[in-house]
Design an enzyme around this catalytic site. Structure first.
Site, PDB file in Angstrom:
ATOM      1  N   GLU A 166       7.320 -22.382   8.391  1.00 21.76           N
ATOM      2  CA  GLU A 166       8.053 -20.603   8.593  1.00 21.76           C
ATOM      3  C   GLU A 166       9.078 -22.092   9.626  1.00 21.76           C
ATOM      4  O   GLU A 166       9.654 -20.755  10.676  1.00 21.76           O
ATOM      5  CB  GLU A 166       6.988 -20.493   9.808  1.00 21.76           C
ATOM      6  CG  GLU A 166       6.385 -21.349  10.401  1.00 21.76           C
ATOM      7  CD  GLU A 166       5.127 -21.064  11.953  1.00 21.76           C
ATOM      8  OE1 GLU A 166       5.157 -20.933  12.828  1.00 21.76           O
ATOM      9  OE2 GLU A 166       4.293 -20.274  10.996  1.00 21.76           O
ATOM     10  N   GLU A 201       0.680  -1.085   0.276  1.00 18.91           N
ATOM     11  CA  GLU A 201      -0.036  -0.327   0.026  1.00 18.91           C
ATOM     12  C   GLU A 201       0.425   1.285  -0.285  1.00 18.91           C
ATOM     13  O   GLU A 201       0.064   2.622  -0.111  1.00 18.91           O
ATOM     14  CB  GLU A 201      -1.056  -0.131   1.184  1.00 18.91           C
ATOM     15  CG  GLU A 201      -2.285  -1.210   1.196  1.00 18.91           C
ATOM     16  CD  GLU A 201      -2.545  -0.610   2.367  1.00 18.91           C
ATOM     17  OE1 GLU A 201      -2.580  -0.605   3.368  1.00 18.91           O
ATOM     18  OE2 GLU A 201      -4.121  -1.958   1.933  1.00 18.91           O
TER      19      GLU A 201
END
Length: 299
Positions: free
Chosen positions: A115, A84
């Protein structure tokens, strides 16, 4: 594998022990009550967040980059915040980057197994050529994610500034990062589901961090986005309205000025207020480091 049950993010919330018995209204009320802890956690970490803003702004002003890295929800939030920045602040895509375990595919499909690889986190930073100019923000709700730990270790080895965001106290999970932001929102309504309060508080802190850094970098005048990238009709309309609101120009005059200034709101404002020609205005803005207020005040 070592148990994670002692972690604050994994504990059972006493307020939701009978969650499956709650009415819809009781569920809403409980979530509202629990989410109230999010702002309390941010307030408690305000000094660390402010330090993160200052060191990140300094690094980016010196040619560095901001890189978020995480897995699962934490990683997705970093990718979202990074994505953004270009449309909001007209920054190049490489300035703020989000790195997610599993890459783009993990944005829409769970890949939490990825992960667990410490070396993959380190490799991700190697691939991006992280240097001492950069800031690396490791995000891990429970603090134990090996992927993030590997990234922090590699970033430190390369001399980068490291920031660690977690929702567990430091005594439960220490880290080697230069700066710790601990957001203690407490156990989740749904035990262990850190996409809830932990995800919410992380999103808010990333909002604060990136927006404040861009303010420091001169991307904002007053509370207006003056470095907005005019890439569609909505953003062009916003740009024109900003010019009209901040000046004495009519809408048609604002449109003409924006076109003369290559759709750059900040340049248009400076040209209008300074009376300079476009090229001279651009040079003066660049000399002021892109800070409109500094350029206007002749600093």
């Amino acid at each position: 594998m070592e148990s994670r049950g002692h972690l604050l993010t994994e504990q059972s919330n006493p307020n939701s022990q009978e969650l499956d018995r709650f009415s819809s209204l009781e569920l809403v009320d409980l979530f509202v009550e629990e989410d109230g802890r999010v702002l309390q956690a941010i307030t408690a970490a305000r000094e660390a967040i402010a330090q993160a803003i200052d060191c990140t702004a300094q690094a980016l002003a010196g040619g560095g980059r901001l890189l978020y890295i995480g897995a699962g929800t934490s990683g997705r939030l970093g990718v979202l915040d990074a994505a953004e920045c270009p449309p909001t602040f007209c920054t190049p895509p490489e300035l703020v980057q989000g790195i997610l375990a599993g890459g783009e595919a993990a944005l829409v499909r769970s890949s939490e197994a990825l992960e667990d690889r410490f070396e993959d986190g380190a490799l991700a930073l190697v691939e991006r050529g992280v240097t001492a100019q950069d800031v690396v923000v490791g995000i891990s709700a429970g603090g134990t994610t090996p992927y993030v730990q590997g990234a922090i270790a590699e970033a430190r080895q390369r001399g980068a500034t490291t920031i660690f965001i977690a929702c567990v106290p430091i005594e439960q999970v220490p880290s080697q990062a230069d700066l710790e932001i601990r957001l203690l929102v407490g156990p989740e309504v749904l035990a262990g589901s850190t996409r809830l309060k932990a995800g919410t508080v992380t999103k808010l802190v990333l909002n604060i961090l990136s927006t404040s850094v861009m303010v420091k970098l001169g991307k904002v005048y007053g509370n207006r986005m003056v470095d907005v990238s005019v890439t569609n009709q909505k953003l062009r309309d916003r740009a024109i309205r900003t010019l009209v609101d901040l000046t004495d120009l009519s809408r048609s005059e604002a449109e003409s000025l924006l076109d003369r200034c290559q759709q750059r709101v900040k340049l248009a404002l400076f040209v209008h207020w300074s009376g300079l020609e476009v090229e001279e205005g651009r040079s003066r803005l660049e000399a002021a480091g892109g800070h409109l207020r500094k350029a206007l005040e002749g600093e």
